[in-house]
Design a protein around this motif. Structure first.
Motif, PDB file in Angstrom:
ATOM      1  N   PRO A  45      25.128  42.466  -2.572  1.00 21.91           N
ATOM      2  CA  PRO A  45      25.171  41.804  -3.882  1.00 21.91           C
ATOM      3  C   PRO A  45      26.605  41.566  -4.373  1.00 21.91           C
ATOM      4  O   PRO A  45      26.907  40.504  -4.929  1.00 21.91           O
ATOM      5  CB  PRO A  45      24.420  42.776  -4.801  1.00 21.91           C
ATOM      6  CG  PRO A  45      23.490  43.506  -3.887  1.00 21.91           C
ATOM      7  CD  PRO A  45      24.290  43.689  -2.626  1.00 21.91           C
ATOM      8  N   GLY A  46      27.484  42.544  -4.165  1.00 23.59           N
ATOM      9  CA  GLY A  46      28.880  42.353  -4.563  1.00 23.59           C
ATOM     10  C   GLY A  46      29.555  41.254  -3.775  1.00 23.59           C
ATOM     11  O   GLY A  46      30.338  40.470  -4.317  1.00 23.59           O
ATOM     12  N   ILE A  47      29.255  41.186  -2.481  1.00 22.91           N
ATOM     13  CA  ILE A  47      29.800  40.111  -1.654  1.00 22.91           C
ATOM     14  C   ILE A  47      29.261  38.766  -2.112  1.00 22.91           C
ATOM     15  O   ILE A  47      29.995  37.776  -2.166  1.00 22.91           O
ATOM     16  CB  ILE A  47      29.482  40.368  -0.169  1.00 22.91           C
ATOM     17  CG1 ILE A  47      30.305  41.557   0.337  1.00 22.91           C
ATOM     18  CG2 ILE A  47      29.751  39.128   0.675  1.00 22.91           C
ATOM     19  CD1 ILE A  47      29.897  42.061   1.704  1.00 22.91           C
ATOM     20  N   PHE A  48      27.979  38.726  -2.466  1.00 24.91           N
ATOM     21  CA  PHE A  48      27.429  37.483  -3.006  1.00 24.91           C
ATOM     22  C   PHE A  48      28.193  37.063  -4.259  1.00 24.91           C
ATOM     23  O   PHE A  48      28.538  35.892  -4.429  1.00 24.91           O
ATOM     24  CB  PHE A  48      25.941  37.636  -3.334  1.00 24.91           C
ATOM     25  CG  PHE A  48      25.363  36.438  -4.012  1.00 24.91           C
ATOM     26  CD1 PHE A  48      24.976  35.330  -3.281  1.00 24.91           C
ATOM     27  CD2 PHE A  48      25.244  36.384  -5.399  1.00 24.91           C
ATOM     28  CE1 PHE A  48      24.473  34.190  -3.903  1.00 24.91           C
ATOM     29  CE2 PHE A  48      24.753  35.263  -6.034  1.00 24.91           C
ATOM     30  CZ  PHE A  48      24.361  34.161  -5.280  1.00 24.91           C
ATOM     31  N   ALA A  49      28.471  38.017  -5.146  1.00 23.88           N
ATOM     32  CA  ALA A  49      29.233  37.715  -6.364  1.00 23.88           C
ATOM     33  C   ALA A  49      30.621  37.197  -6.019  1.00 23.88           C
ATOM     34  O   ALA A  49      31.129  36.255  -6.642  1.00 23.88           O
ATOM     35  CB  ALA A  49      29.324  38.960  -7.241  1.00 23.88           C
ATOM     36  N   LEU A  77      34.882  40.910   6.688  1.00 17.86           N
ATOM     37  CA  LEU A  77      34.212  39.922   7.533  1.00 17.86           C
ATOM     38  C   LEU A  77      33.793  38.706   6.721  1.00 17.86           C
ATOM     39  O   LEU A  77      33.907  37.562   7.178  1.00 17.86           O
ATOM     40  CB  LEU A  77      32.995  40.548   8.209  1.00 17.86           C
ATOM     41  CG  LEU A  77      33.274  41.421   9.429  1.00 17.86           C
ATOM     42  CD1 LEU A  77      32.000  42.158   9.851  1.00 17.86           C
ATOM     43  CD2 LEU A  77      33.817  40.593  10.585  1.00 17.86           C
ATOM     44  N   ASN A  78      33.311  38.947   5.531  1.00 18.19           N
ATOM     45  CA  ASN A  78      32.882  37.837   4.690  1.00 18.19           C
ATOM     46  C   ASN A  78      34.061  37.052   4.146  1.00 18.19           C
ATOM     47  O   ASN A  78      33.951  35.837   3.934  1.00 18.19           O
ATOM     48  CB  ASN A  78      31.984  38.347   3.561  1.00 18.19           C
ATOM     49  CG  ASN A  78      30.556  38.562   4.033  1.00 18.19           C
ATOM     50  OD1 ASN A  78      29.751  37.647   4.040  1.00 18.19           O
ATOM     51  ND2 ASN A  78      30.261  39.785   4.463  1.00 18.19           N
ATOM     52  N   LEU A  79      35.181  37.720   3.918  1.00 15.32           N
ATOM     53  CA  LEU A  79      36.396  36.988   3.543  1.00 15.32           C
ATOM     54  C   LEU A  79      36.837  36.070   4.681  1.00 15.32           C
ATOM     55  O   LEU A  79      37.288  34.943   4.449  1.00 15.32           O
ATOM     56  CB  LEU A  79      37.521  37.958   3.182  1.00 15.32           C
ATOM     57  CG  LEU A  79      37.459  38.591   1.796  1.00 15.32           C
ATOM     58  CD1 LEU A  79      38.595  39.591   1.626  1.00 15.32           C
ATOM     59  CD2 LEU A  79      37.510  37.535   0.700  1.00 15.32           C
ATOM     60  N   GLU A  80      36.697  36.553   5.919  1.00 21.58           N
ATOM     61  CA  GLU A  80      37.026  35.712   7.068  1.00 21.58           C
ATOM     62  C   GLU A  80      36.125  34.479   7.104  1.00 21.58           C
ATOM     63  O   GLU A  80      36.581  33.358   7.349  1.00 21.58           O
ATOM     64  CB  GLU A  80      36.878  36.513   8.371  1.00 21.58           C
ATOM     65  CG  GLU A  80      37.981  37.513   8.610  1.00 21.58           C
ATOM     66  CD  GLU A  80      39.334  36.845   8.751  1.00 21.58           C
ATOM     67  OE1 GLU A  80      39.429  35.821   9.458  1.00 21.58           O
ATOM     68  OE2 GLU A  80      40.305  37.332   8.147  1.00 21.58           O
ATOM     69  N   TYR A  81      34.843  34.699   6.847  1.00 19.28           N
ATOM     70  CA  TYR A  81      33.894  33.581   6.832  1.00 19.28           C
ATOM     71  C   TYR A  81      34.282  32.576   5.747  1.00 19.28           C
ATOM     72  O   TYR A  81      34.300  31.370   5.978  1.00 19.28           O
ATOM     73  CB  TYR A  81      32.485  34.101   6.585  1.00 19.28           C
ATOM     74  CG  TYR A  81      31.456  33.002   6.402  1.00 19.28           C
ATOM     75  CD1 TYR A  81      30.893  32.363   7.512  1.00 19.28           C
ATOM     76  CD2 TYR A  81      31.049  32.606   5.129  1.00 19.28           C
ATOM     77  CE1 TYR A  81      29.965  31.350   7.343  1.00 19.28           C
ATOM     78  CE2 TYR A  81      30.118  31.594   4.960  1.00 19.28           C
ATOM     79  CZ  TYR A  81      29.580  30.970   6.078  1.00 19.28           C
ATOM     80  OH  TYR A  81      28.666  29.967   5.906  1.00 19.28           O
TER      81      TYR A  81
END
Length: 226
Positions: A45-49, A77-81
Motif C-alpha cells: 500500500p505504501g508503494i502504491f501511494a 525495486l519499485n523505484l527502479e520500475y
C-alpha cells in the motif's frame, strides 16, 4: 518476536484496490499527500501511494529484519520500475545525461521516504519528536494489524498522534473477525468510537472467502486538535 511481515495478507490487496479506484470509492487522492504505512511488511500500500504521487511515504514495521530484507528492497525495486517508465525530458538519446538524470531522480525519491523499525508504543516520539503539525500525516494506512486486542491501544495511539488535524484520514484493512485471537473490525471500531476523537465507518466490505473490511477513521467535527 516475529509479527508476520514476511507474508502479504489478503487485506493488503483490498486496500490497494480501494485506493486505486479513488475518487469513485470515496477514497482520498494520494497525490501530494504525506503518507505513513504502519505494520508495512512488503509495503505494497505504501508503494502504491508512492507511485500514485504522494509527496512523502514513511514505512514502519515491528521487525528490523523485515524492514531491511523485505520493505527496503521492495521499495527500491519499485523505484527502479518507476525510473524505467519515467521520461527524462530533453535527455532522450544522450545516455550519460539520461543516466545522470535518473540518478538525481532516484536520490530525490529516496529523500522522500523513510523506514522505521520498532513497536508502536513510543514510535511517534521517534518519527516526530517535536510533535510538529507539519510532520504529521495526511493519510495513515495499515493492513491486518488488529488481529489481537492487546495491540489496539498502541496502534490506535500511533494513528491518533500521527494524523494531521483536521483533515487527516486513516484506513485500516482487516478481517471482520480473527477467530481464536479475539481481534477484528467490530472490537476495534468500538474502541475508536468510545474514545470520541474519530468518526469511524466501514467503507468497504469483502465477502469473498474470509469476510474482510476497510475501516475509515476521520476526525469528528467536534474533536479538538491533538
Amino acid at each position: 518476536v516475529y509479527e508476520g511481515g514476511l507474508k502479504v495478507w489478503e487485506c493488503t490487496f483490498d486496500l490497494i484496490r480501494y485506493l486505486s479506484n479513488a475518487p469513485e470509492t470515496g477514497a482520498v487522492a494520494l497525490r501530494g499527500k504525506r503518507v505513513l504505512e504502519l505494520g508495512c511488511g512488503a509495503a505494497l500500500p505504501g508503494i502504491f501511494a508512492m507511485v500514485a504521487g504522494a509527496s512523502t511515504v514513511h514505512f514502519q514495521d515491528y521487525n528490523k529484519e523485515v524492514i531491511s530484507h523485505i520493505t527496503i528492497p521492495n521499495v527500491l525495486l519499485n523505484l527502479e520500475y518507476c525510473a524505467d517508465k519515467f521520461v527524462f525530458e530533453g535527455k532522450a538519446g544522450d545516455v550519460a545525461a539520461e543516466t545522470a538524470a535518473e540518478d538525481v531522480w532516484r536520490l530525490e525519491q529516496l529523500r522522500r521516504h523513510r523506514f522505521f523499525a520498532g513497536d508502536w508504543r513510543g514510535m511517534h516520539d521517534l518519527i516526530n519528536p517535536s510533535n510538529s503539525a507539519e510532520l504529521k500525516y495526511d493519510v495513515v494506512l495499515t493492513c491486518e494489524t488488529i488481529y489481537s486486542t492487546s495491540s489496539y491501544a498502541d496502534l490506535y495511539g500511533m494513528i491518533k498522534s500521527s494524523l494531521r488535524y483536521p483533515d487527516g484520514v486513516a484506513f485500516v484493512a482487516a478481517k471482520t473477525y480473527y477467530f481464536g485471537v479475539g481481534g477484528g473490525c467490530r472490537t476495534f471500531e468500538d474502541m475508536v468510537r468510545a474514545d470520541g476523537v474519530f468518526a469511524v465507518s466501514s467503507c468497504l466490505e469483502v465477502a469473498d472467502g474470509v469476510r474482510r473490511e476497510i475501516l475509515k477513521l476521520s476526525f469528528r467535527a467536534d474533536s479538538d486538535a491533538l
